[in-house]
Scaffold this motif. Structure first.
Motif, PDB file in Angstrom:
ATOM      1  N   GLN A  26       8.871  -2.692   2.057  1.00 30.82           N
ATOM      2  CA  GLN A  26       8.051  -2.187   0.984  1.00 30.82           C
ATOM      3  C   GLN A  26       6.345  -1.988   1.327  1.00 30.82           C
ATOM      4  OE1 GLN A  26       9.361  -4.295  -3.108  1.00 30.82           O
ATOM      5  NE2 GLN A  26       8.494  -5.813  -1.681  1.00 30.82           N
ATOM      6  N   HIS A  48       6.575   0.230  -3.328  1.00 24.73           N
ATOM      7  CA  HIS A  48       7.240   1.145  -3.269  1.00 24.73           C
ATOM      8  C   HIS A  48       8.435   0.896  -1.987  1.00 24.73           C
ATOM      9  CE1 HIS A  48       4.839   3.766  -5.936  1.00 24.73           C
ATOM     10  NE2 HIS A  48       4.036   3.075  -5.273  1.00 24.73           N
ATOM     11  N   ASP A 107       0.781   0.825  -3.187  1.00 18.91           N
ATOM     12  CA  ASP A 107      -0.164   1.928  -3.128  1.00 18.91           C
ATOM     13  C   ASP A 107      -1.703   1.355  -3.713  1.00 18.91           C
ATOM     14  OD1 ASP A 107       1.293   2.930  -6.512  1.00 18.91           O
ATOM     15  OD2 ASP A 107      -0.242   1.397  -5.944  1.00 18.91           O
TER      16      ASP A 107
END
Length: 353
Positions: free
Chosen positions: A339, A348, A342
């Motif tokens: 992962q 993400h 951001d």
């Protein structure tokens, strides 16, 4: 003082008088008369110098400019983790004037004199007006060491501040380094363009002329240091084709906020200077009041991600005490192996190709 040092070779002031003594500070309104005894105690251990151009930027002794250079008795209080040689320079010095920490580069310290003496300096136990310059024999020995170590590709001129040398002396050193075939890059570390911009003369810039890759790293900690005189000195350097890097130290009360760091890094980029390193404070004696925890530093940088251009994004680093070198402390955006986070904190999945 070592016999390889010759104080008389240090150039004197080039403009109006530099503030050096407790009475100078009191007379300039940077300390009350009642502080004289405490300032005298500090002066017995650490040098003070505030050149006119930098003194003119100080609005209050405890503002972001004054905090950096106005002495205080707090400097005599040494915390347990603080050490006189916090990054291990002394143990990594094979000959006077040389520090060799990384395989392909070395520091050359031709003098231990600065235009101003920062109260958080990691070399504060060594620098000062009595530091002087390497005498001819010691300088020749340092240059010979560089000549006989062909793995050295980059030489970093530091100190002290190499731009406190006379143009003649500086030119001789640059010429000697330029003649070493294995040296491809010369880097100058300095505070002069912001602290004493009047020293950035044509003669000094002529002395820096070389066919080697010449870089200059300028130490700036607050956007207000980029006065018009400082900006003009930086423009003169850039016109000579010398790329500029910005180096800063994360300091409590000076730049420990997102707006202060944003203004600093934007100011650098606007003056064609690439922010290079944001240093975690080195634990030199009496500097604890400036300490910002690394976790806080990471949060500050994370807050700037997405707000400033990548050109204005420095590497946040810690020089590991004891001479183990620099490691990045920047905010992490990877959580585990699968992962990524951001700038807004959203995660993400990392897709594998």
């Amino acid at each position: 003082m070592s016999s390889s040092v010759k104080p008389s070779s240090v150039p004197g002031p080039v403009a109006a008088r530099t503030l050096r003594t407790p009475d100078d500070l009191i007379g300039a309104g940077l300390a009350p008369a009642s502080a004289r005894a405490g300032l005298l105690a500090v002066a017995g251990q650490y040098a003070t110098a505030i050149p006119p151009a930098f003194a003119a930027l100080i609005e209050q002794p405890d503002d972001p400019i004054g905090l950096q250079v106005v002495p205080t008795p707090e400097e005599l209080v040494v915390a347990p983790a603080e050490r006189s040689d916090p990054i291990g320079d002394d143990a990594l010095s094979p000959v006077p004037g040389i520090v060799h920490r990384y395989a392909d580069r070395a520091l050359l310290k031709p003098l231990l004199v600065c235009p101003l003496y920062c109260r958080f300096c990691f070399r504060r136990e060594h620098v000062g007006p009595d530091g002087g310059v390497l005498d001819e024999t010691a300088l020749a020995g340092a240059l010979d060491w560089l000549r006989t170590h062909p793995q050295i590709r980059e030489v970093i001129l530091t100190g002290g501040d190499p731009l406190m040398l006379s143009a003649r002396r500086l030119g001789e050193i640059i010429s000697a380094l330029s003649a070493m075939e294995h040296v491809t890059t010369i880097r100058v570390h300095t505070r002069v363009p912001v602290a004493a911009p009047e020293r950035v003369t044509d003669a000094m810039l002529d002395a820096l002329e070389t066919e080697k890759a010449m870089w200059m790293a300028v130490h700036i900690n607050h956007a207000r240091e980029l006065s018009e005189a400082a900006r003009a000195s930086l423009r003169r350097i850039v016109r000579r084709g010398i790329p500029l890097l910005g180096q800063s130290v994360l300091l409590r009360g000076v730049n420990d906020s997102e707006p202060a760091l944003e203004a600093l890094f934007r100011g650098m980029v606007e003056n064609r200077m690439r922010p290079y390193y944001l240093h975690q404070l080195d634990p030199a004696p009496g500097t604890a009041r400036f300490h910002v925890p690394a976790e806080e530093g990471r949060k500050l940088l994370a807050g700037l991600r997405g707000r400033v251009t990548g050109l204005a994004w420095p590497l946040y680093v810690l020089d590991i005490p004891g001479g183990y070198g620099k490691v990045p402390l920047g905010p992490g955006y990877v959580d585990g192996a699968a992962q990524v986070r951001d700038p807004s904190g959203r995660t993400h999945r990392l897709e594998r190709p």
